[in-house]
Write a protein that holds these residues in place. Structure first.
Motif, PDB file in Angstrom:
ATOM      1  N   TYR A   1      31.064 -49.230  46.816  1.00 40.10           N
ATOM      2  CA  TYR A   1      30.652 -48.167  47.731  1.00 40.10           C
ATOM      3  C   TYR A   1      29.579 -47.227  47.189  1.00 40.10           C
ATOM      4  O   TYR A   1      28.870 -46.600  47.983  1.00 40.10           O
ATOM      5  CB  TYR A   1      31.875 -47.335  48.144  1.00 40.10           C
ATOM      6  N   TRP A   2      29.421 -47.147  45.863  1.00 42.44           N
ATOM      7  CA  TRP A   2      28.550 -46.099  45.328  1.00 42.44           C
ATOM      8  C   TRP A   2      27.538 -46.600  44.308  1.00 42.44           C
ATOM      9  O   TRP A   2      26.845 -45.786  43.685  1.00 42.44           O
ATOM     10  CB  TRP A   2      29.403 -44.979  44.717  1.00 42.44           C
ATOM     11  N   PHE A   3      27.414 -47.902  44.135  1.00 42.97           N
ATOM     12  CA  PHE A   3      26.429 -48.450  43.189  1.00 42.97           C
ATOM     13  C   PHE A   3      25.180 -48.848  43.969  1.00 42.97           C
ATOM     14  O   PHE A   3      25.241 -49.715  44.838  1.00 42.97           O
ATOM     15  CB  PHE A   3      27.019 -49.657  42.459  1.00 42.97           C
ATOM     16  N   PRO A   4      24.038 -48.242  43.693  1.00 42.04           N
ATOM     17  CA  PRO A   4      22.851 -48.472  44.529  1.00 42.04           C
ATOM     18  C   PRO A   4      22.244 -49.858  44.385  1.00 42.04           C
ATOM     19  O   PRO A   4      21.387 -50.239  45.190  1.00 42.04           O
ATOM     20  CB  PRO A   4      21.871 -47.397  44.047  1.00 42.04           C
ATOM     21  N   TYR A   5      22.683 -50.605  43.374  1.00 40.56           N
ATOM     22  CA  TYR A   5      22.078 -51.903  43.114  1.00 40.56           C
ATOM     23  C   TYR A   5      23.072 -53.056  43.298  1.00 40.56           C
ATOM     24  O   TYR A   5      22.909 -54.122  42.708  1.00 40.56           O
ATOM     25  CB  TYR A   5      21.525 -51.939  41.694  1.00 40.56           C
ATOM     26  N   ARG A   6      24.084 -52.863  44.111  1.00 44.55           N
ATOM     27  CA  ARG A   6      25.088 -53.920  44.249  1.00 44.55           C
ATOM     28  C   ARG A   6      24.496 -55.190  44.871  1.00 44.55           C
ATOM     29  O   ARG A   6      25.036 -56.284  44.694  1.00 44.55           O
ATOM     30  CB  ARG A   6      26.278 -53.438  45.065  1.00 44.55           C
ATOM     31  N   ASP A   7      23.377 -55.048  45.574  1.00 47.15           N
ATOM     32  CA  ASP A   7      22.771 -56.208  46.231  1.00 47.15           C
ATOM     33  C   ASP A   7      21.951 -57.064  45.285  1.00 47.15           C
ATOM     34  O   ASP A   7      21.500 -58.150  45.669  1.00 47.15           O
ATOM     35  CB  ASP A   7      21.898 -55.768  47.413  1.00 47.15           C
ATOM     36  N   VAL A   8      21.743 -56.623  44.038  1.00 46.88           N
ATOM     37  CA  VAL A   8      20.977 -57.439  43.083  1.00 46.88           C
ATOM     38  C   VAL A   8      21.824 -57.825  41.872  1.00 46.88           C
ATOM     39  O   VAL A   8      21.285 -58.191  40.829  1.00 46.88           O
ATOM     40  CB  VAL A   8      19.681 -56.717  42.640  1.00 46.88           C
ATOM     41  N   MET A   9      23.138 -57.746  42.003  1.00 46.92           N
ATOM     42  CA  MET A   9      24.012 -58.104  40.887  1.00 46.92           C
ATOM     43  C   MET A   9      24.061 -59.613  40.655  1.00 46.92           C
ATOM     44  O   MET A   9      24.417 -60.068  39.570  1.00 46.92           O
ATOM     45  CB  MET A   9      25.431 -57.583  41.119  1.00 46.92           C
ATOM     46  N   ASP A  10      23.767 -60.398  41.698  1.00 41.72           N
ATOM     47  CA  ASP A  10      23.897 -61.858  41.616  1.00 41.72           C
ATOM     48  C   ASP A  10      25.320 -62.263  41.250  1.00 41.72           C
ATOM     49  O   ASP A  10      25.538 -63.198  40.473  1.00 41.72           O
ATOM     50  CB  ASP A  10      22.907 -62.451  40.604  1.00 41.72           C
ATOM     51  N   GLU A  11      26.273 -61.543  41.791  1.00 46.68           N
ATOM     52  CA  GLU A  11      27.686 -61.849  41.594  1.00 46.68           C
ATOM     53  C   GLU A  11      28.388 -61.805  42.951  1.00 46.68           C
ATOM     54  O   GLU A  11      28.027 -61.001  43.818  1.00 46.68           O
ATOM     55  CB  GLU A  11      28.358 -60.828  40.667  1.00 46.68           C
ATOM     56  N   ASP A  12      29.389 -62.665  43.116  1.00 44.79           N
ATOM     57  CA  ASP A  12      30.303 -62.539  44.244  1.00 44.79           C
ATOM     58  C   ASP A  12      31.332 -61.487  43.840  1.00 44.79           C
ATOM     59  O   ASP A  12      32.268 -61.779  43.096  1.00 44.79           O
ATOM     60  CB  ASP A  12      30.963 -63.887  44.542  1.00 44.79           C
ATOM     61  N   TRP A  13      31.140 -60.243  44.304  1.00 41.11           N
ATOM     62  CA  TRP A  13      31.963 -59.137  43.815  1.00 41.11           C
ATOM     63  C   TRP A  13      33.426 -59.314  44.208  1.00 41.11           C
ATOM     64  O   TRP A  13      34.326 -58.887  43.483  1.00 41.11           O
ATOM     65  CB  TRP A  13      31.391 -57.822  44.302  1.00 41.11           C
ATOM     66  N   ASN A  14      33.681 -59.952  45.350  1.00 43.69           N
ATOM     67  CA  ASN A  14      35.063 -60.225  45.737  1.00 43.69           C
ATOM     68  C   ASN A  14      35.705 -61.217  44.778  1.00 43.69           C
ATOM     69  O   ASN A  14      36.874 -61.081  44.403  1.00 43.69           O
ATOM     70  CB  ASN A  14      35.122 -60.779  47.162  1.00 43.69           C
ATOM     71  N   ALA A  15      34.939 -62.213  44.354  1.00 42.49           N
ATOM     72  CA  ALA A  15      35.461 -63.199  43.411  1.00 42.49           C
ATOM     73  C   ALA A  15      35.728 -62.571  42.051  1.00 42.49           C
ATOM     74  O   ALA A  15      36.685 -62.932  41.353  1.00 42.49           O
ATOM     75  CB  ALA A  15      34.482 -64.375  43.280  1.00 42.49           C
TER      76      ALA A  15
END
Length: 554
Positions: A177-191
């Protein structure tokens, strides 16, 4: 009835460490998402003094006991309903305008997975969400999130399974919710959430828990991110190391300097010697084993940080490799960290004065010892030069962005744009204002050459962005650290404190900097031959490009 001051779990969560079945992992993963969504959306949670951490400990046993997804979802519905009816909003929050990154709330619509009742509760929360937050605020005049209200549970040196699960859920939702770069992590955050649930629920010592947090934090690929309060557990551990500055050059680990003026040279190792094994273990093997414990935005920055720690330990260390004179194998006495000048490993500029003339036509300014109040003086001294080299292979000693930047442009020049989180739309990031230079005098009208590499990080990267808008400026070097923006600290159980990048920093046209870094106009990397010859190949290449002829440092 929950008391006004909730003390039920002060002495422990009462969740025991255990191995989990796939069903339990999946149900806990759903709980982590629901718990986090309610934390930032449910009006009762946001506006009351209810201890939401302890609520996790109340619902988790029921979810663990659920035989299937529908039973777990039903338990969560009962738990949420116990908070009371969600009041209908009077002035309902709307979706924000000027969005750079939208909130990812599609999952709450998935009634097939959640069950209709749980999906309905989550959608109701979202429709009637408040416009403020309890567990996060925003730094005035900057906008990065402030998580200081979160409890750090400082007395828990070795948090139990429930508190470890809380640490995972808290961090996972901060990123969601609060990390401005979550779209460039190249990770499946749910996984990633599902992957670390069984890790945190197994028996772990306090140090093993902290190592697991480092591995978790590393998955967001942000050089700012780590548990900076507990780096003592980061391997290799120890309070001593060889008195050497090491750096990866052409994928080879080289000696590039010394952290002690006499004990370094006394090792017998020379500048440019390649270390191939440490303690009998090949360097490549060490790097592969340590990679998960060195969070970074990109690989050059990860190797930068590893190189500083590879010889750490206790007692003598065997170093073997090859130098200009042939193969070597030496035993080097590690020295206490407190006796070494380790800062030089993150400074790649020229030794000597802050400003100097390298030649009649070439001025040089390094930012590692710069003074903002002297910006005009530096430019006045550089007036007769054709080229001004600004060396940012370091961390600036003062904030030079506007003090110097305005002296490099002849007209207003925007150089960056920011994104900030939205308290009323958790997970969404809005475009903020542009950062721009206003021209001032004295002005340097020659060619500006900006030197960067993997030591160029955060404010240094922002500074490079600010200076590259000078007309005809050339950025020279290699991949920077790729971690720009003001940092946000967050506490975790066990008195652990970490940081993440808290605001998004972009070029005015919207191009990103996170992980990518400041992309050079002219890519130049040091070579093994250049290190051994004592050359600064990056500086020489940059000046040569600006002058249109070959340049060598005297």
């Amino acid at each position: 009835m929950i008391p006004a001051v909730d003390r039920e779990f002060d002495q422990g969560s009462r969740l025991e460490a255990r191995e989990l079945s796939p069903t339990q992992v999946a149900n806990l993963a759903l709980l982590g998402r629901v718990w986090g969504f309610a934390k930032y959306h449910h009006p009762v949670v946001v506006t009351s003094a209810r201890n939401w951490d302890y609520e996790l400990f109340r619902i988790a046993p029921l979810v663990l006991a659920a035989p299937d997804r529908s039973s777990a979802a039903a338990a969560m519905v009962t738990w949420l309903d116990a908070l009371g009816a969600i009041p209908a909003c009077r002035s309902c929050v709307t979706s924000p305008s000027g969005v750079q990154l939208a909130a990812d709330n599609a999952w709450i619509e998935d009634a097939a997975t959640l069950g209709p009742a749980l999906s309905d509760r989550l959608k109701s929360m979202h429709r009637n969400r408040p416009s403020s937050q309890r567990y996060v605020s925003f730094v005035p005049n900057v906008g990065n999130p402030d998580f200081s209200i979160e409890e750090r549970y400082a007395t828990l040196a070795s948090p139990d399974a429930g508190y470890r699960l809380l640490a995972l859920f808290r961090f996972w939702n901060i990123i969601a919710y609060w990390f401005p770069y979550r779209d460039v992590m190249d990770e499946d955050w749910n996984a990633v959430l599902s992957e670390f649930i069984p890790v945190m629920m197994r028996p772990l010592t306090g140090d093993a828990y902290r190592l697991a947090l480092i591995r978790l934090i590393g998955r967001i690929h942000d050089t700012h991110a780590n548990i900076w309060s507990d780096l003592r557990v980061q391997p290799p551990t120890g309070s001593a190391e060889a008195p050497l500055i090491l750096r990866f050059v052409e994928n080879r680990l080289l000696v590039t300097g010394y952290t002690h003026p006499t004990l370094g040279p006394a090792t017998g190792l020379r500048i440019g010697d390649e270390i191939q094994s440490i303690g009998g273990v090949p360097v490549t093997t060490l790097v592969d084993s340590l990679r998960p414990y060195y969070p970074a935005s990109n690989e050059p920055t990860r190797l930068r940080d590893m190189a500083r720690s590879l010889t750490r330990g206790a007692g003598p260390v065997a170093l073997a490799g090859v130098g200009a004179a042939g193969a070597f194998s030496v035993s080097v006495n590690r020295q206490p960290l407190s006796t070494l000048d380790r800062s030089r490993a993150l400074i790649r500029d020229l030794e000597g004065p802050t400003f100097r003339m390298l030649a009649d036509s070439v001025a040089y300014l390094k930012l590692s010892s710069v003074v903002a109040a002297s910006a005009a003086s530096y430019i006045e001294q550089a007036q007769r030069a054709r080229v001004l080299v600004i060396d940012i292979r370091n961390y600036p000693s003062d904030f030079m962005v506007f003090a110097l930047g305005g002296l490099l442009v002849g007209s207003p020049a925007p150089f960056a744009r920011f994104t900030v989180g939205d308290a009323s739309n958790p997970g969404a990031f809005r475009w903020g204002p542009f950062a721009s230079h206003t021209p001032r005098t004295p002005r340097f009208t020659g060619t500006v050459v900006i030197l960067v590499d993997e030591t160029t990080q955060s404010m240094a990267e922002y500074t490079a962005m600010a200076f590259r808008v000078a007309p005809g400026a050339i950025v020279v070097g290699s991949t920077t650290a790729g971690a720009d923006g003001n940092v946000s600290r967050f506490p975790l159980p066990g008195n652990v404190e970490g940081m993440i990048s808290g605001i998004g920093v972009f070029y005015p046209d919207g191009r990103p900097t996170q992980r990518i870094g400041i992309v050079p106009d002219l890519v130049v990397r040091p070579t093994v031959a250049g290190i051994r010859a004592g050359r600064d190949e990056v500086l020489e290449a940059g000046v040569s490009r600006a002058l249109g002829r070959a340049f060598r440092l005297p």
